[in-house]
Design a protein around this motif. Sequence first.
Motif, mmCIF file in Angstrom:
data_model
loop_
_atom_site.group_PDB
_atom_site.id
_atom_site.type_symbol
_atom_site.label_atom_id
_atom_site.label_comp_id
_atom_site.label_asym_id
_atom_site.label_seq_id
_atom_site.Cartn_x
_atom_site.Cartn_y
_atom_site.Cartn_z
ATOM 1 N N ALA A 5 0.435 4.160 0.516
ATOM 2 C CA ALA A 5 -0.130 5.199 2.148
ATOM 3 C C ALA A 5 0.547 4.720 3.555
ATOM 4 N N ALA A 6 0.178 3.276 3.604
ATOM 5 C CA ALA A 6 1.287 2.695 4.143
ATOM 6 C C ALA A 6 2.539 3.021 4.820
ATOM 7 N N VAL A 56 5.545 11.792 1.685
ATOM 8 C CA VAL A 56 3.988 11.982 1.422
ATOM 9 C C VAL A 56 3.945 10.618 0.335
ATOM 10 N N HIS A 57 2.460 10.797 -0.154
ATOM 11 C CA HIS A 57 2.074 9.682 -1.063
ATOM 12 C C HIS A 57 2.517 9.875 -2.739
ATOM 13 N N SER A 92 0.524 -1.212 0.083
ATOM 14 C CA SER A 92 -0.203 -0.242 -0.087
ATOM 15 C C SER A 92 1.147 1.287 0.044
ATOM 16 N N ALA A 99 4.243 5.431 3.173
ATOM 17 C CA ALA A 99 4.510 6.900 2.818
ATOM 18 C C ALA A 99 4.458 6.855 4.419
ATOM 19 N N ARG A 100 3.115 6.241 4.829
ATOM 20 C CA ARG A 100 3.442 6.681 6.645
ATOM 21 C C ARG A 100 4.479 6.260 7.290
ATOM 22 N N GLU A 101 5.337 5.003 7.059
ATOM 23 C CA GLU A 101 6.220 4.651 8.015
ATOM 24 C C GLU A 101 7.547 5.379 7.547
ATOM 25 N N GLY A 155 7.257 8.531 6.294
ATOM 26 C CA GLY A 155 7.095 9.871 7.251
ATOM 27 C C GLY A 155 6.794 10.717 5.437
#
Length: 127
Positions: A26-27, A35-36, A24, A29-31, A33
Amino acid sequence: MPERRKFSREVKLAAVERLLAGESVAALARELGVVHKLLHHWRAKYLAGGAEALRSPGHHPRGAAVGPPREPPDLEQARARIAELERKVGQQQLELDFFHKALRHVREKRQPSDGPGASSSTPRSKR
């Protein structure tokens, strides 16, 4: 304005490989830090020019060779084929997950055939 973070080619390549394997956006990008949109940009650069395209621009002295020597075309083609197959495997895994969920949903909705009011498993005789 905060200073832009710089990522090594290895970090970018690892992220792109995970995306191509079906992870994913989104996942990831979160990991990381980020932006997608940055992950989409890295993937597009990789698909257009391979790992070489993921280098950081502007940090090489003039006249110096940029990165390792170019790989032979057949090796580049093999790597591109591997990346394509990894994308397909990731897509197939997503499809398998979808169909497993759908099958589970159908099984949960199906009425048991041995309960009260259930029809018999053999046709009635016409006597």
